[in-house]
Design an enzyme around this catalytic site. Structure first.
Site, mmCIF file in Angstrom:
data_model
loop_
_atom_site.group_PDB
_atom_site.id
_atom_site.type_symbol
_atom_site.label_atom_id
_atom_site.label_comp_id
_atom_site.label_asym_id
_atom_site.label_seq_id
_atom_site.Cartn_x
_atom_site.Cartn_y
_atom_site.Cartn_z
ATOM 1 N N LYS A 79 55.035 30.300 -6.688
ATOM 2 C CA LYS A 79 53.897 29.733 -7.412
ATOM 3 C C LYS A 79 52.657 29.910 -6.535
ATOM 4 O O LYS A 79 52.730 29.742 -5.314
ATOM 5 C CB LYS A 79 54.171 28.251 -7.694
ATOM 6 N N SER A 154 52.614 22.776 -15.093
ATOM 7 C CA SER A 154 51.723 23.781 -14.563
ATOM 8 C C SER A 154 52.425 25.012 -13.978
ATOM 9 O O SER A 154 51.787 26.047 -13.811
ATOM 10 C CB SER A 154 50.843 23.167 -13.472
ATOM 11 N N SER A 178 55.780 19.382 -13.726
ATOM 12 C CA SER A 178 55.436 20.813 -13.731
ATOM 13 C C SER A 178 56.552 21.778 -13.377
ATOM 14 O O SER A 178 56.363 22.987 -13.496
ATOM 15 C CB SER A 178 54.248 21.062 -12.812
HETATM 16 N N1 GLN Z 1 51.072 17.821 -16.858
HETATM 17 C C1 GLN Z 1 50.894 16.950 -15.739
HETATM 18 C C2 GLN Z 1 49.429 16.949 -15.309
HETATM 19 O O1 GLN Z 1 48.674 17.678 -15.888
HETATM 20 C C3 GLN Z 1 51.790 17.317 -14.606
HETATM 21 C C4 GLN Z 1 51.309 18.458 -13.792
HETATM 22 C C5 GLN Z 1 52.161 18.733 -12.587
HETATM 23 O O2 GLN Z 1 53.299 18.282 -12.469
HETATM 24 N N2 GLN Z 1 51.585 19.448 -11.653
HETATM 25 O O3 GLN Z 1 49.048 16.226 -14.439
#
Ligand code: GLN
Length: 492
Positions: A79, A154, A178
């Protein structure tokens, strides 16, 4: 061989050891697939062919002289939130489009030391804020199961590369879902480890008390191999825990499913917006586990309604603090012709941060400001403690807790959910991060549009082995994790 990408990680490692193919061939195979297919998926921000082939040659040497570790020569994708020395690390943001880290994240360093080959860096929501990967500066990544849908976020790029067979496995991070939600949207297995199990050193910070790296792959077994590589104490991360690391691969059959008590939270299956087909697939998977000997126990998690507001206060508060380092001075984007230092800060940040990131900085700064701090931030911390307590009470009676990973399957690209609608989609994943617990997503079937559905299992602290073992045994009895999207079936 044209179908090297169909091998499991174990098969790849064995094929390399027995010289059925070299790491160079395997790596080139993936590079060819990326060159041919990634235009349609948009999963890589940076592909590193020369770097990968040099690593592959080094691994081939170790393999030849018999000194190679278990995974030497196997490729992976990182990532783009993990710092990689000499290779751009963007976090999906214009702010870091020019950023080349002078050092490797611990996760990256461990992968290198194990002889894994880095194919490149993959797309993500900007600074990991989002659930669709659409907020990336590099454009939306497509879901390999249906290119008109999002892969989730994400870690959407990490999910998409694995689902399209553009990498055999990938690293991801999970601050509020995410790893699990994109794994669910793309039909993969993804593990969010206990907070402190995987080092955060060199992982670009979003919300430091919630962030945790972990593996994304097709199966629990593949995830276990990557966990064996990346887990462990790191003196460079003060929140990393000095606790012995399990051998996740050796433990894949160690947990007895027979007699395992699986908690089914009443509140979770009555959530407004839970798609009927998602619910049905998850219930079918629980039935399978029951047939394998598990005992389903109804439980209460009374704090469910507090998850979304609590997370969406604490995460932005921490983000506003973490992201204050991007000031246009030290590194990252700098605006043209600043009038003075204030103008430099203001325009650099306004020009380089996208809308979602700006929204979070504003909310977080507000929640932390004098006069509101007690009413919002401190209150949220207290509620966070109650959420954790709710889980600890539940674990007195059950071994693991089952839930969907997301209330729906993958959204359409451009569906343009309002922020509130998008945040509500995180209902099943956020509490795990607030409590610091481990949880795993396993693919358990498809909806009528052939989009994958995921089951989430939440474990008590340090139960990564147990979660991987349960899913591994489920995967010995089912074949959802072996299903491939059409694009993965295409050859380069
Ligand atoms: N969807 C969640 C957010 O936007 C989680 C994102 C994540 O785990 N990085 O904060």
């Amino acid at each position: 061989m044209t179908d090297l990408h169909r091998l499991s990680i174990r098969e790849m490692a064995e094929g390399l050891k027995s010289a059925q193919f070299s790491s160079r061939e395997l790596t080139q195979h993936y590079l060819d697939r990326i060159a041919k297919l990634d235009d349609r998926v948009n999963s890589y921000v940076t592909v590193t062919p020369e770097y990968a082939l040099a690593q592959a040659d080094a691994a081939d040497n170790l393999l030849k002289n018999g000194t190679a570790g278990t995974l030497a020569g196997v490729p992976l994708a990182h990532k783009d939130i993990f710092c990689t020395q000499g290779i751009k690390t963007s976090a999906g943001s214009k702010m870091l489009d020019n950023f080349i880290s002078p050092y490797d994240a611990t996760v990256v360093a461990k992968a290198k030391a194990a002889g894994l080959v880095t194919l490149g860096k993959v797309n993500m929501d900007e600074f990991a804020m989002g659930s669709t990967s659409e907020s990336s500066f590099y454009g939306a990544t497509k879901n390999p199961w249906n290119l008109e849908h999002v892969p989730g976020g994400s870690s959407g790029g990490s999910a998409a590369v694995v689902a399209a067979d553009l990498a055999p496995f990938a690293t991801g991070t999970d601050t509020g879902g995410s790893i699990r939600q994109p794994a669910s949207f793309c039909g993969l297995t993804g593990l969010k480890p206990t907070y402190g199990r995987v080092s955060r050193f060199g992982m670009i910070a979003f919300a430091s008390s919630l962030d945790q790296g972990g593996p994304m792959a097709r199966s629990a077994e593949d995830c276990a191999f990557l966990m064996n590589t990346i887990a462990g104490h790191d003196t460079k991360d003060s929140t990393s825990i000095n606790k012995e690391v399990d051998n996740y691969v050796a433990n894949l059959n160690a947990t007895a499913v027979k007699g395992l008590r699986i908690g089914i939270p009443k509140q979770y299956f009555n959530v407004q917006g839970l798609d009927a087909e998602v619910k049905a697939r998850v219930e079918e998977s629980l039935k399978t586990l029951e047939n394998m000997g598990a005992i389903l126990v109804e439980i209460d998690l009374n704090m469910t309604e507090a998850y979304v507001p609590t997370y969406y206060l604490i995460a932005p508060a921490e983000a506003s603090s973490n992201l204050s380092r991007y000031d246009g001075v030290r590194y990252g984007y700098r605006c043209e012709n600043p009038k003075d230092i204030l103008d430099l800060h203001k325009r650099s940040r306004s020009e380089a941060f996208g809308a979602e990131v700006q929204r979070r900085i504003l909310i977080g700064t507000y929640a932390l400001s004098a006069g509101y701090y007690d009413a919002y931030y401190v209150k949220a911390q207290k509620v966070r403690r109650l959420i954790q307590q709710d889980f600890l009470t539940a674990f007195e009676n059950v071994d693991v807790i089952a839930a969907p990973s997301a209330p729906t399957t993958a959204y359409k690209i451009g569906a343009n959910l309002s922020p509130t609608e998008m945040y509500l989609g995180d209902i099943y994943t956020l509490a795990v991060n607030l409590a610091g617990l481990p949880a795993i997503n396993a693919p358990v079937g498809f909806d009528k549009d052939s989009l994958p559905v995921g089951l989430q299992l939440i474990g008590n602290y340090w139960s990564e082995s147990q979660l991987l073992s349960i899913v591994h045994q489920y995967q010995q009895n089912t074949d959802w994790h072996t299903k491939r999207a059409a694009i993965a079936e295409e050859n380069a």
